[in-house]
Design an enzyme around this catalytic site. Structure first.
Site, PDB file in Angstrom:
ATOM      1  N   LEU A  89       0.840  -1.203   0.000  1.00  0.00           N
ATOM      2  CA  LEU A  89       0.000   0.000   0.000  1.00  0.00           C
ATOM      3  C   LEU A  89       0.877   1.256   0.000  1.00  0.00           C
ATOM      4  O   LEU A  89       0.645   2.193  -0.767  1.00  0.00           O
ATOM      5  CB  LEU A  89      -0.915  -0.045   1.235  1.00  0.00           C
ATOM      6  N   GLN A 126       2.357   1.796  -3.438  1.00  0.00           N
ATOM      7  CA  GLN A 126       1.377   2.331  -4.380  1.00  0.00           C
ATOM      8  C   GLN A 126       1.135   3.826  -4.107  1.00  0.00           C
ATOM      9  O   GLN A 126       0.957   4.614  -5.023  1.00  0.00           O
ATOM     10  CB  GLN A 126       0.069   1.541  -4.276  1.00  0.00           C
ATOM     11  N   GLU A 127       1.154   4.205  -2.836  1.00  0.00           N
ATOM     12  CA  GLU A 127       0.877   5.607  -2.479  1.00  0.00           C
ATOM     13  C   GLU A 127       2.035   6.535  -2.865  1.00  0.00           C
ATOM     14  O   GLU A 127       1.817   7.584  -3.451  1.00  0.00           O
ATOM     15  CB  GLU A 127       0.595   5.723  -0.982  1.00  0.00           C
ATOM     16  N   SER A 128       3.264   6.174  -2.483  1.00  0.00           N
ATOM     17  CA  SER A 128       4.359   7.142  -2.622  1.00  0.00           C
ATOM     18  C   SER A 128       5.641   6.548  -3.198  1.00  0.00           C
ATOM     19  O   SER A 128       6.650   7.241  -3.265  1.00  0.00           O
ATOM     20  CB  SER A 128       4.686   7.711  -1.240  1.00  0.00           C
ATOM     21  N   TYR A 134      -5.919   0.662  -8.646  1.00  0.00           N
ATOM     22  CA  TYR A 134      -5.199   0.814  -7.376  1.00  0.00           C
ATOM     23  C   TYR A 134      -5.123  -0.534  -6.635  1.00  0.00           C
ATOM     24  O   TYR A 134      -4.049  -0.980  -6.242  1.00  0.00           O
ATOM     25  CB  TYR A 134      -5.960   1.861  -6.570  1.00  0.00           C
TER      26      TYR A 134
END
Ligand code: GLU
Length: 468
Positions: A308, A311-313, A439
């Site tokens: 996660l 995927q975010e940063s 996502y």
């Protein structure tokens, strides 16, 4: 009335078989394999751990072969016990000796094996891919392998195939490694120790993300995968498996399993794969402990949280987006406030708050939704907002799909961008409906790779220990 009779028959079968066994022991000292399974109330299956067959995720045992044999055991009304073999020799010895009732391990039905074992009907077809490293001369067909150094799994269908071909081509140098995982074989080619290897297309699909420099040169052949049984005069167990597999193919169970275990890999493109592999070494190590701690605090597998975070940063603590979200877990100002975060750019704080926030969302999702779907719903809600995720479930139900299945809901969620759908939705227009689907898919790809990167270290260490 007839339904009742059918039911009774079901209940009676095991009892009748047991009775037969008890009464006729003198005449028939060894009961057949199906009787044995029913009598002990347990199906014993030999397998090899691999992402295509059998592995552990955060909820326990899984994998395509595992899920299939679990279905078969369930149908027989017995429990399932899996014995893991390290090498193919060991695997076949388990079946030959009767310590396992069958082997299910992505096994190709080959002429040589068929001489010693009985196979079920095929449940999958795969291509045998010749894999080489980018930059070298590309082999175009079998004859180009002459003079190159190959490596394959000892006792595999691939070893058998090359053996057959060597008769025609001559001059083939092939090393057969005991118990090597597909990942190990690909690593050896990737690192230049060998020129090529042979692997099945399903395994290649799962691993290619880890090896952006490797290329499938051509297909050496095609193979059918089946379950292997001991040769015996009484084929009842195999026939029961046959019926089960035929039905599983016809009613879409096998296709659904293929979709579940392989499909998200297609979306894991080469560019993403390359930077992910780099960042595994250059960025993840400094945050691993924070993910592990956050995992312990919230009950999530730390690798899911790490996926996660990627995927975010891309594991960048300084990340900022034009919409004002920031930090490693890309928290909005509102979420940061709600979770009591003082400094969003502090990676430790960010990871803990992100994990706790995901937990909060997860707990709001109905408990009856089975895993792993409940987690995918939580991630979709984390990304698109809880309301839009709920709207997508309602829409799915209206369209005749199953609102508790992520596979179904992900087909409908992108529609919440279209007026004719969102005007009936409680939370209205969801600009991110399609994005949430991508996502979740990306996180699943990263998560699987992390799970396999972790266990491959184990495999590699095992292999090295064997070589030494
Ligand atoms: N289909 C291959 C075989 O039957 C699989 C080999 C492996 O376990 O990787 O030999």
């Amino acid at each position: 009335m007839s339904a009742l009779i059918r039911q009774l028959k079901y209940l009676l079968i095991p009892a009748v078989l047991l009775g037969t066994v008890a009464i006729t022991t003198a005449m028939q000292p060894t009961p057949g394999p199906l009787e044995q399974v029913l009598a002990r109330g347990e199906l014993v299956v030999a397998t090899r751990a691999a992402p295509t067959t059998y592995y552990m995720d955060q909820y326990g045992e899984t994998g395509l072969d595992y899920e299939l044999v679990a279905g078969f055991a369930h149908e027989l009304g017995v429990s399932l016990r899996v014995i893991e073999a390290d090498t193919l020799d060991e695997l076949f010895a388990l079946v030959r000796s009767g310590r396992a009732d069958l082997a299910a391990a992505g096994l190709s039905i080959t002429p040589n094996r068929s001489r010693h074992f009985d196979f079920s009907t095929a449940y999958q077809t795969v291509d045998e891919k010749v894999i080489y490293r980018m930059g070298g001369a590309r082999p175009r067909d079998i004859s180009d392998l002459a003079g190159l150094r190959g490596v394959v799994l000892a006792g595999s269908s691939h070893a058998e195939r090359l053996d057959l071909m060597a008769a025609d081509i001559g001059d083939m140098e092939v090393v057969a490694l005991e118990g090597a995982s597909v990942e190990r074989l690909l690593t050896l080619v990737d690192e230049g120790h060998f020129d090529y290897t042979l692997v099945d297309s399903n395994a290649y699909a799962i691993h290619r993300a880890l090896f952006p420099e490797l290329i499938a040169a051509f297909d050496a052949g095609q193979a059918q995968l089946g379950w292997a049984f001991r040769r015996d005069s009484n084929g009842q167990l195999r026939h029961a498996a046959q019926r089960f597999l035929t039905r599983a193919k016809a009613n879409g169970t096998v296709a659904r399993l293929e979709q579940r275990f392989y499909s998200h890999e297609e979306h894991f493109n080469l560019y993403a794969a390359r930077s992910f592999i780099q960042h595994l070494d250059s960025r993840l190590p400094q945050y691993t402990q924070a993910f592990i701690d956050a995992g312990e605090a919230t009950g999530f597998d730390w690798r899911l949280l790490a996926a996660l975070g990627y995927q975010e940063s891309m594991w960048d603590a300084e990340a900022v987006s034009p919409t004002g979200v920031r930090g490693l877990m890309m928290l909005t100002q509102r979420t940061a406030l709600e979770m009591g975060v003082a400094d969003r750019t502090d990676p430790y704080e960010s990871i803990h708050a992100g994990a706790a926030y995901l937990r909060k969302i997860y707990d709001r999702i109905p408990e009856r939704i089975p895993e792993p779907d409940r987690t995918w719903f939580a991630l979709a809600a984390y990304n698109a907002g809880f309301g839009h995720m709920e709207d997508a479930r309602v829409l799915t139900q209206r369209k005749g799909g199953n609102p508790d299945s992520w596979e179904d809901v992900q087909q409908h969620m992108p529609k919440l961008r279209q007026a004719r759908y969102y005007q009936h939705a409680r939370h209205g227009y969801a600009s991110g409906g399609g994005q949430a689907v991508i996502y979740v898919r990306a996180i699943r790809g990263y998560y699987d790779t992390l799970v396999w990167a972790g266990s491959s270290e184990r495999h590699t260490r095992m292999m090295l220990a064997m070589v030494d």
